[in-house]
Design a protein around this motif. Structure first.
Motif, mmCIF file in Angstrom:
data_model
loop_
_atom_site.group_PDB
_atom_site.id
_atom_site.type_symbol
_atom_site.label_atom_id
_atom_site.label_comp_id
_atom_site.label_asym_id
_atom_site.label_seq_id
_atom_site.Cartn_x
_atom_site.Cartn_y
_atom_site.Cartn_z
ATOM 1 N N GLU A 288 76.804 -15.222 -15.747
ATOM 2 C CA GLU A 288 78.128 -14.794 -15.321
ATOM 3 C C GLU A 288 78.882 -15.873 -14.559
ATOM 4 O O GLU A 288 78.309 -16.631 -13.776
ATOM 5 C CB GLU A 288 77.974 -13.565 -14.420
ATOM 6 C CG GLU A 288 79.258 -12.995 -13.876
ATOM 7 C CD GLU A 288 79.022 -11.790 -12.981
ATOM 8 O OE1 GLU A 288 79.973 -11.047 -12.724
ATOM 9 O OE2 GLU A 288 77.866 -11.608 -12.532
ATOM 10 N N SER A 289 80.194 -15.940 -14.807
ATOM 11 C CA SER A 289 81.123 -16.694 -13.983
ATOM 12 C C SER A 289 82.331 -15.814 -13.716
ATOM 13 O O SER A 289 82.708 -15.003 -14.564
ATOM 14 C CB SER A 289 81.576 -17.986 -14.687
ATOM 15 O OG SER A 289 82.567 -18.656 -13.928
ATOM 16 N N GLU A 290 82.921 -15.963 -12.549
ATOM 17 C CA GLU A 290 84.173 -15.255 -12.297
ATOM 18 C C GLU A 290 85.347 -16.026 -12.883
ATOM 19 O O GLU A 290 86.254 -15.446 -13.486
ATOM 20 C CB GLU A 290 84.371 -15.032 -10.792
ATOM 21 C CG GLU A 290 83.379 -14.058 -10.186
ATOM 22 C CD GLU A 290 83.652 -13.803 -8.720
ATOM 23 O OE1 GLU A 290 84.716 -14.245 -8.219
ATOM 24 O OE2 GLU A 290 82.809 -13.178 -8.060
ATOM 25 N N THR B 170 87.647 -14.759 -16.069
ATOM 26 C CA THR B 170 88.705 -15.625 -16.597
ATOM 27 C C THR B 170 88.058 -16.801 -17.304
ATOM 28 O O THR B 170 87.537 -17.715 -16.669
ATOM 29 C CB THR B 170 89.616 -16.141 -15.465
ATOM 30 O OG1 THR B 170 90.143 -15.025 -14.735
ATOM 31 C CG2 THR B 170 90.774 -16.943 -16.033
ATOM 32 N N GLY B 171 88.066 -16.756 -18.630
ATOM 33 C CA GLY B 171 87.431 -17.807 -19.412
ATOM 34 C C GLY B 171 86.915 -17.253 -20.725
ATOM 35 O O GLY B 171 87.041 -16.059 -21.009
ATOM 36 N N ARG C 261 81.349 -10.151 -22.448
ATOM 37 C CA ARG C 261 82.670 -9.648 -22.052
ATOM 38 C C ARG C 261 83.477 -10.701 -21.307
ATOM 39 O O ARG C 261 82.936 -11.553 -20.603
ATOM 40 C CB ARG C 261 82.487 -8.439 -21.125
ATOM 41 C CG ARG C 261 83.770 -7.800 -20.643
ATOM 42 C CD ARG C 261 83.538 -6.998 -19.374
ATOM 43 N NE ARG C 261 83.219 -7.858 -18.240
ATOM 44 C CZ ARG C 261 84.140 -8.462 -17.481
ATOM 45 N NH1 ARG C 261 85.429 -8.321 -17.742
ATOM 46 N NH2 ARG C 261 83.758 -9.212 -16.448
ATOM 47 N N THR C 262 84.803 -10.646 -21.486
ATOM 48 C CA THR C 262 85.731 -11.402 -20.653
ATOM 49 C C THR C 262 86.945 -10.533 -20.356
ATOM 50 O O THR C 262 87.281 -9.639 -21.145
ATOM 51 C CB THR C 262 86.180 -12.712 -21.341
ATOM 52 O OG1 THR C 262 87.046 -13.433 -20.467
ATOM 53 C CG2 THR C 262 86.915 -12.433 -22.640
ATOM 54 N N SER C 263 87.596 -10.788 -19.241
ATOM 55 C CA SER C 263 88.849 -10.105 -18.934
ATOM 56 C C SER C 263 90.050 -10.895 -19.446
ATOM 57 O O SER C 263 91.026 -10.331 -19.933
ATOM 58 C CB SER C 263 88.980 -9.881 -17.418
ATOM 59 O OG SER C 263 87.987 -8.999 -16.949
ATOM 60 N N THR C 264 89.973 -12.236 -19.328
ATOM 61 C CA THR C 264 91.047 -13.107 -19.800
ATOM 62 C C THR C 264 90.416 -14.239 -20.590
ATOM 63 O O THR C 264 89.870 -15.176 -20.006
ATOM 64 C CB THR C 264 91.863 -13.675 -18.624
ATOM 65 O OG1 THR C 264 92.367 -12.606 -17.828
ATOM 66 C CG2 THR C 264 93.019 -14.521 -19.129
#
Length: 277
Positions: free
Chosen positions: A207-209, A268-269, A228-231
């Motif tokens: 995981e990375s934020e 984000t990524g 999964r990613t958000s952006t």
């Protein structure tokens, strides 16, 4: 990537450079301050594993055909008035564990910062390394044995060819885990994560934020995958995934016979999951 991500990375990079400069480690200008280095040899005396801990400084660990431990110690401070003798290298024993650590007993100067201690450690090939920690500094560990926990607050973590399960953690910095025996987890808040996942023993997070995440997963890994990613974008390729659901930002499914959860994600990524060769 979004403009917001670019700004975050610039700010994170600036913060890291500032900390490195305070520590006297910045390569932007010639080093001005104080620096000493020496080498110590430490006997095992029955120790069965090693832990290394430093508050400010890099740690490198390698192996060699030897029966004792070689430690190259570099102390430095960006201020010419700093007393680097207040920063000491300690060797402690607790049961069968040998601990190397730095201890600072002086006062931190307002502009000069705190002295740093970097450790370049060479251990016997059969000696397990259990943990490596730094508050501010890079960690670089290669070819050791044993289940390893590598953690830094500000700095990069690079772990290669460990005969054991690896957990690697940073707050601001990149994380790379290459060819471990198994992966126990790899996380950072700001930075990229690149890992090999030949096996997992329990629920595992990669995981990375803020940063890209890339994972190469063994074809015989049995797990429930969630990428999964958000952006950003998610891609999963080269793996047999049953009961899958796929969107641009989320892929789920079962690897092999299923089992523990393998979460691979960023806020984000981009997330990239591929087969480990």
């Amino acid at each position: 990537m979004s403009n917001n991500l670019t700004r975050r990375r610039v700010l994170a990079g600036g913060a890291t450079a500032l900390l490195a400069s305070i520590a006297g480690c910045s390569g932007a200008t010639p080093f001005v301050g104080k620096r000493t280095e020496r080498t110590e040899t430490v006997a095992l005396d029955g120790a069965e594993r090693l832990a290394v801990q430093t508050d400010l400084g890099d740690v490198t660990i390698r192996t060699a055909d030897r029966e004792d431990i070689d430690v190259h110690i570099v102390k430095q401070a960006s201020s010419v008035t700093a007393d680097i003798t207040d920063l000491a290298f300690r060797v402690e024993r607790s049961g069968d564990e040998l601990l190397f650590r730095s201890e600072f007993t002086g006062d931190t100067e307002l502009l000069g910062g705190r002295p740093s201690m970097s450790l370049d450690v060479t251990v016997p090939e059969a000696l397990p390394v259990s943990s490596v920690q730094s508050q501010v500094g890079d960690l670089d560990v290669e070819d050791v044995v044993g289940d390893l926990d590598a953690e830094t607050n500000t700095g990069d973590v690079r772990v290669r060819r460990v005969a054991g399960a690896v957990r690697a953690t940073a707050s601001t910095g990149d994380v790379v885990v290459d060819r471990p025996e198994a992966l126990a987890g790899a996380t950072t808040s700001t930075g990229h994560v690149t890992v090999d996942v030949p096996a997992i023993d329990d629920d595992t997070r990669v995981e990375s934020e803020t940063g890209d995440v890339a994972a190469a997963v063994g074809r015989d890994v049995d797990a429930v995958l969630r990428a999964r990613t958000s952006t950003g974008d998610v891609s999963v390729s080269g793996l047999s995934l049953s009961d899958s659901t796929r969107t641009d930002d989320l892929v789920t499914g079962t690897l092999g016979e299923g089992g523990p959860t393998l979460d691979i994600e960023t806020d984000t990524g981009d997330v990239s999951v591929s087969a480990l060769n």
